[in-house]
Each structure stands twice: as structure tokens, then as C-alpha cells.
Design an enzyme around this catalytic site. Structure first.
Site, PDB file in Angstrom:
ATOM      1  N   GLU A  82     105.777 -47.935  67.300  1.00  0.00           N
ATOM      2  CA  GLU A  82     104.905 -47.899  66.129  1.00  0.00           C
ATOM      3  C   GLU A  82     105.686 -48.472  64.942  1.00  0.00           C
ATOM      4  O   GLU A  82     105.394 -48.187  63.791  1.00  0.00           O
ATOM      5  CB  GLU A  82     104.397 -46.495  65.862  1.00  0.00           C
ATOM      6  N   CYS A 114     103.240 -42.024  68.400  1.00  0.00           N
ATOM      7  CA  CYS A 114     104.336 -41.644  69.307  1.00  0.00           C
ATOM      8  C   CYS A 114     103.932 -41.670  70.773  1.00  0.00           C
ATOM      9  O   CYS A 114     104.760 -41.432  71.650  1.00  0.00           O
ATOM     10  CB  CYS A 114     104.851 -40.252  68.960  1.00  0.00           C
ATOM     11  N   HIS A 240     106.979 -33.323  72.964  1.00  0.00           N
ATOM     12  CA  HIS A 240     107.259 -34.308  71.916  1.00  0.00           C
ATOM     13  C   HIS A 240     107.977 -33.569  70.779  1.00  0.00           C
ATOM     14  O   HIS A 240     107.524 -32.507  70.349  1.00  0.00           O
ATOM     15  CB  HIS A 240     105.936 -34.932  71.431  1.00  0.00           C
TER      16      HIS A 240
HETATM   17  P1  HMG Z   1     107.732 -28.534  54.438  1.00  0.00           P
HETATM   18  O1  HMG Z   1     106.357 -28.207  54.048  1.00  0.00           O
HETATM   19  O2  HMG Z   1     108.641 -28.994  53.350  1.00  0.00           O
HETATM   20  O3  HMG Z   1     108.442 -27.344  55.170  1.00  0.00           O
HETATM   21  O4  HMG Z   1     107.754 -29.672  55.542  1.00  0.00           O
HETATM   22  P2  HMG Z   1     107.939 -25.837  55.353  1.00  0.00           P
HETATM   23  O5  HMG Z   1     107.806 -25.181  54.027  1.00  0.00           O
HETATM   24  O6  HMG Z   1     106.774 -25.784  56.284  1.00  0.00           O
HETATM   25  O7  HMG Z   1     109.241 -25.239  56.065  1.00  0.00           O
HETATM   26  C1  HMG Z   1     109.600 -25.672  57.344  1.00  0.00           C
HETATM   27  C2  HMG Z   1     110.137 -24.469  58.110  1.00  0.00           C
HETATM   28  O8  HMG Z   1     111.388 -24.084  57.531  1.00  0.00           O
HETATM   29  C3  HMG Z   1     109.240 -23.229  58.049  1.00  0.00           C
HETATM   30  O9  HMG Z   1     109.305 -22.623  59.313  1.00  0.00           O
HETATM   31  C4  HMG Z   1     109.941 -22.361  57.004  1.00  0.00           C
HETATM   32  O10 HMG Z   1     109.676 -20.972  57.161  1.00  0.00           O
HETATM   33  C5  HMG Z   1     111.387 -22.675  57.295  1.00  0.00           C
HETATM   34  P3  HMG Z   1     107.940 -22.336  60.122  1.00  0.00           P
HETATM   35  O11 HMG Z   1     107.088 -21.490  59.250  1.00  0.00           O
HETATM   36  O12 HMG Z   1     107.303 -23.682  60.350  1.00  0.00           O
HETATM   37  O13 HMG Z   1     108.402 -21.672  61.366  1.00  0.00           O
HETATM   38  N1  HMG Z   1     112.328 -22.428  56.186  1.00  0.00           N
HETATM   39  C6  HMG Z   1     113.567 -21.931  56.363  1.00  0.00           C
HETATM   40  N2  HMG Z   1     114.213 -21.527  57.468  1.00  0.00           N
HETATM   41  C7  HMG Z   1     115.494 -21.068  57.329  1.00  0.00           C
HETATM   42  N3  HMG Z   1     116.126 -21.009  56.119  1.00  0.00           N
HETATM   43  C8  HMG Z   1     115.494 -21.393  54.987  1.00  0.00           C
HETATM   44  C9  HMG Z   1     114.157 -21.881  55.078  1.00  0.00           C
HETATM   45  N4  HMG Z   1     113.268 -22.369  54.175  1.00  0.00           N
HETATM   46  C10 HMG Z   1     112.155 -22.697  54.868  1.00  0.00           C
HETATM   47  N5  HMG Z   1     116.148 -21.348  53.824  1.00  0.00           N
HETATM   48  C11 HMG Z   1     106.858 -30.657  57.550  1.00  0.00           C
HETATM   49  C12 HMG Z   1     107.618 -29.477  56.958  1.00  0.00           C
HETATM   50  C13 HMG Z   1     107.002 -30.594  59.075  1.00  0.00           C
HETATM   51  C14 HMG Z   1     105.397 -30.547  57.170  1.00  0.00           C
HETATM   52  C15 HMG Z   1     107.455 -31.986  57.009  1.00  0.00           C
HETATM   53  O14 HMG Z   1     108.796 -32.111  57.363  1.00  0.00           O
HETATM   54  C16 HMG Z   1     106.703 -33.216  57.486  1.00  0.00           C
HETATM   55  O15 HMG Z   1     105.658 -33.572  56.946  1.00  0.00           O
HETATM   56  N6  HMG Z   1     107.230 -33.943  58.554  1.00  0.00           N
HETATM   57  C17 HMG Z   1     106.583 -35.122  59.108  1.00  0.00           C
HETATM   58  C18 HMG Z   1     105.364 -34.782  59.947  1.00  0.00           C
HETATM   59  C19 HMG Z   1     105.708 -34.172  61.280  1.00  0.00           C
HETATM   60  O16 HMG Z   1     106.814 -34.276  61.776  1.00  0.00           O
HETATM   61  N7  HMG Z   1     104.685 -33.539  61.916  1.00  0.00           N
HETATM   62  C20 HMG Z   1     104.858 -32.939  63.206  1.00  0.00           C
HETATM   63  C21 HMG Z   1     103.564 -32.920  64.024  1.00  0.00           C
HETATM   64  S1  HMG Z   1     102.803 -34.546  64.118  1.00  0.00           S
HETATM   65  C22 HMG Z   1     103.807 -35.410  65.247  1.00  0.00           C
HETATM   66  O17 HMG Z   1     104.615 -34.841  65.920  1.00  0.00           O
HETATM   67  C23 HMG Z   1     103.610 -36.903  65.319  1.00  0.00           C
HETATM   68  C24 HMG Z   1     104.736 -37.721  64.710  1.00  0.00           C
HETATM   69  O18 HMG Z   1     105.875 -37.691  65.560  1.00  0.00           O
HETATM   70  C25 HMG Z   1     104.274 -39.155  64.460  1.00  0.00           C
HETATM   71  C26 HMG Z   1     103.629 -39.940  65.583  1.00  0.00           C
HETATM   72  O19 HMG Z   1     102.919 -39.430  66.444  1.00  0.00           O
HETATM   73  O20 HMG Z   1     103.779 -41.167  65.518  1.00  0.00           O
HETATM   74  C27 HMG Z   1     105.189 -37.183  63.369  1.00  0.00           C
END
Ligand code: HMG
Length: 394
Positions: A82, A114, A240
Site C-alpha cells: 500500500e 494491509c 495482523h
Molecule cells: P491514542 O488514542 O493516542 O492512544 O492512539 P490511547 O489513548 O488509546 O492509548 C493507547 C493504549 O495505551 C491504551 O490501552 C491506554 O490505556 C494505554 P488500551 O485501552 O487500548 O488497552 N496507556 C498506557 N499504558 C501504560 N502506561 C501509560 C499509558 N497511557 C496510556 N502511561 C491509536 C492509539 C491506536 C488509536 C493510534 O496509535 C493510531 O491511530 N494508530 C494507527 C491506527 C491503527 O494502528 N489502528 C489499528 C487497527 S486498523 C489496522 O490494523 C490496519 C492498519 O494496519 C492499516 C492497513 O490495514 O493498511 C493500521
């Protein structure tokens, strides 16, 4: 019945990475959020010469060198990506040239976020099962550079790298259960890469929900396709891995579909999923290659222990589509995995400072227009040198 599956695997990664604890400090975030919260320790960072063609070619060259496979037996070459370098000319065409594959070869690029690598793999399996291969083998290369905006929530979930797969009869690593897969698709805007931008646009929390919904759909379809074979135990599960924590959420989700609670899911997570996340935690999201990086990680860690055992695989591509399928680790896969030295490309990498990483990202903006640069990238390494007369040169 033919035995068909993944005969060999090889990786290529950029020469440098960013430590996520360093990134957290620079973004005034607690390192615990990136390292424990997301489950990633390092993310690979690609420089301009490490474009998806170069990464893909280096993974494929390593695949042939380490496995002893013969390029003259390749009759199908599919690149899942991609991070296309052209609207028309596929990365597969560049690889066909760089690897000197036979002219009697079907060559194309597959795109669905992906999922592109899985699209290539499952097509290759069907190509062999149908008899079209006539004894030949397929090369499937997954190659990507994951990019989100600097400072965005997606930034710590970047990465870069390529995974090359050799698909054949009588595979030495994993025999797949041919024709028994569960598919799911739905038109959603969870993550996409607009034509005007190199960086992905993502609705992060929605993308997590889309992933889990797709997992439900694909898993139910797979259970249905399995029929009575469904009850045969699964020893390991590769998901994944956009970041390690997502695989943990996925595992809890599947276990819930099986009527198991969180505590039970977490108890089986370490044994069934844990080792598949070791290499992804050192590289980050490699998009199309992510599931196969997880599989390589599993085989690197414990192929000998799980020979003959069943492994489940879940592939997700935003936008979205997904597939759940399974295979069996081949007898002898332990010794062969060791011979492939799957993790070797990660050795000796350079740790970039955050200013270095940000400079690489700035240079990235014009990388596809840069004039040819002569540089020494090491013997046997394919590198993107620049553009001459609108032609990319390697
Ligand atoms: P965010 O909103 O900044 O993070 O971004 P958050 O507030 O959700 O925190 C993440 C986790 O850290 C949470 O855990 C928090 O509790 C924890 P969870 O509730 O999820 O279990 N946390 C802590 N833990 C320990 N110590 C601390 C602390 N503070 C917080 N101090 C988000 C997270 C994934 C949304 C962001 O990184 C993002 O947008 N990433 C890109 C999108 C992505 O990867 N999506 C995954 C599903 S889609 C997919 O897999 C397809 C893809 O590969 C693309 C394709 O297909 O081509 C992306």
C-alpha cells in the site's frame, strides 16, 4: 491432495530505527503509553534509498540465498503493498527485473491496505491447487513504509520493512489448509492513504473497532468453512499486528467468541500469541507484511516445539477486508527456520535520534523526484538511487 503452503520466509528492514521511549520523551508523552500501552519498543525508519522496491528486492534476494530456492522455478510473482511507487508500473515489475525472474511469469501488484500480501498468498495457493503452476513456485513479497503525520496519535505505530514468501507444494515451513478460509469485507473509512499524501489518514479508535468487527466476521466464516475440522486444537495464533496491544485485543475478542472471559484469554495469550509479537515489537507496523512478520517471529522463536501443530492466521486490511485461515507447522520446520536465520536482518541496526528521524521524514517529501545519487550501500544491497527521465533507478 496436494500439500501447499509457505516454503520459506525472509525479511528486510531499514538500517535504522527509533526507540519509542525516545519518541515518547520528544512528544511529552509517558514512555509507558507507547511501550506498554501500545506494545511497541522500536519502529523501523526507512530512508529515501530504502523505498518499497528496494526493501522488497532485498527480502526476496535473501529468500533465495537462504532457502536455496531457484529463481528459474518462479511462475508467479505478486507484490502486496500500500506504498506504491507508481500508478501503473507495479513493484512486482521492478522485482522481476532485479531478481532476473523468468519471462514466462505472471507478475502483478495487489492492493487492499494491509491485506495485499494475503491476497497474493491466497492467490498463489489457489494457483498451485488449480494445477496452473505445473510444478512451479510462487514468490509473494509484502513491502511497505508506514507513515503517519509527525506528532499524530498514529506516529508511534509506524514502521517499515518487507517480508518475502516462497509458496510451493510440499512446503518446508507451514502447510496451509487449502480452500478453508473465512472472508469478511465492508466499505469503511477507518484508514486510507489519499493520492495527494504519503501519510495515512486514520480514524484511530474507529479503526480498532473495524478490525475487531472484521475479526468476528472472518472468524465466524472460518468456523463455518471448517465444518467438523473446527474442533481440532489451535496451538498458536498470529494476528495482523499494527502494534502489539492490538493482537492482545484480537485474542481477547476471539476467546470471547469462544465463550471465554478476559482472564482465560490473557492466560492463553502468552503461550498462543506471545512469541509472534517479538519481532513486530522491534520493527513496528509493516502493513502488508505484518501478519507474516508475526509468523516469522513465531517460527524464529519456537518452530521446533510446534512442528505438526496447527497455527491460525488473521489478516486485516483497512477499508476493509479480512481473512481467517489456518495451517500446520511442517515436520523439520525447526531446523529449516534456524537455517533461514529469520531475525538476522535486525542485527546491527542504527538507533536514530529524534532530530535525525525528523530530518529523514522531511527528506522523504521529495524523495520520489530526487536526481540520481551515487552512493555505496554495500555489496548485494538494492537501493533506490533516484529518478532519471522520470524513470526510477536502482
Ligand atoms: P491514542 O488514542 O493516542 O492512544 O492512539 P490511547 O489513548 O488509546 O492509548 C493507547 C493504549 O495505551 C491504551 O490501552 C491506554 O490505556 C494505554 P488500551 O485501552 O487500548 O488497552 N496507556 C498506557 N499504558 C501504560 N502506561 C501509560 C499509558 N497511557 C496510556 N502511561 C491509536 C492509539 C491506536 C488509536 C493510534 O496509535 C493510531 O491511530 N494508530 C494507527 C491506527 C491503527 O494502528 N489502528 C489499528 C487497527 S486498523 C489496522 O490494523 C490496519 C492498519 O494496519 C492499516 C492497513 O490495514 O493498511 C493500521
Amino acid at each position: 491432495m496436494k500439500r501447499i503452503g509457505i516454503d520459506a520466509i525472509a525479511l528486510a528492514v531499514p538500517e535504522g530505527y527509533v526507540e519509542l521511549a525516545d519518541l515518547a520523551h520528544a512528544r511529552s508523552v509517558s514512555p509507558g503509553k507507547f511501550v506498554d500501552g501500545l506494545g511497541v519498543e522500536r519502529m523501523a525508519v526507512a530512508r529515501a534509498h530504502e523505498d518499497p522496491v528496494a526493501l522488497g528486492a532485498n527480502a526476496a534476494r535473501r529468500l533465495f540465498a537462504m532457502s536455496g530456492a531457484d529463481t528459474s522455478r518462479i511462475g508467479l510473482c505478486v507484490v502486496g503493498t500500500e506504498t506504491a511507487v507508481d500508478h501503473s508500473k507495479p513493484i512486482a515489475a521492478y522485482l522481476h527485473g532485479l531478481l532476473a525472474l523468468p519471462t514466462a511469469c505472471r507478475v502483478f501488484e495487489a492492493k487492499h491496505a494491509c491485506f495485499g500480501g494475503t491476497a497474493g498468498l491466497l492467490n498463489a495457493v489457489d494457483w498451485i491447487a488449480s494445477g496452473s503452476a505445473r510444478g512451479r513456485q510462487a514468490l509473494v513479497v509484502c513491502t511497505d513504509v508506514a507513515r503517519y503525520a509527525i506528532g499524530s496519535a498514529g506516529e508511534p505505530t509506524q514502521g517499515a520493512g518487507a517480508v518475502a514468501l516462497l509458496v510451493s507444494e510440499n512446503p518446508r515451513l507451514v502447510e496451509l489448509e487449502v480452500g478453508v478460509t473465512g472472508s469478511y469485507a465492508r466499505d469503511v473509512h477507518d484508514f486510507w492513504r489519499p493520492l495527494h499524501s504519503k501519510e495515512a489518514v486514520v480514524d484511530g479508535h474507529y479503526s480498532v473497532q473495524c478490525y475487531l468487527d472484521a475479526l468476528t466476521g472472518a472468524y465466524e466464516a472460518w468456523r463455518h468453512a471448517c465444518g467438523t475440522d473446527y474442533s481440532e486444537p489451535i496451538a498458536r495464533r498470529c494476528y495482523h499486528v499494527p502494534y502489539g496491544k492490538m493482537a492482545k485485543k484480537a485474542h481477547r475478542h476471539v476467546m470471547a467468541l469462544e465463550g471465554k472471559g478476559e482472564a482465560e484469554a490473557d492466560a492463553s495469550y502468552v503461550e498462543e500469541v506471545g512469541t509472534s509479537l517479538r519481532l513486530p515489537a522491534q520493527i513496528g507496523n509493516v502493513y502488508t507484511g505484518s501478519l507474516y512478520l508475526a509468523l516469522a517471529s513465531l517460527l524464529e522463536a519456537e518452530a521446533s516445539r510446534i512442528e505438526g501443530k496447527r497455527v491460525a492466521l488473521f489478516s486485516y486490511g483497512s477499508g476493509c477486508t479480512a481473512e481467517f485461515f489456518a495451517g500446520r507447522v511442517a515436520s523439520g520446520a525447526g531446523a529449516f527456520s534456524r537455517a533461514l536465520r529469520l531475525a538476522e536482518p535486525l542485527e546491527g541496526r542504527r538507533r536514530y535520534t529524534i532530530p535525525e528521524y525528523e530530518a529523514i521524514r522531511r527528506a522523504d517529501a521529495d524523495a520520489d523526484r530526487r536526481p540520481i545519487e551515487s552512493a555505496n550501500f554495500g555489496a548485494g544491497t538494492v537501493a533506490f538511487l533516484g529518478v532519471e527521465g522520470e524513470r526510477r533507478v536502482y
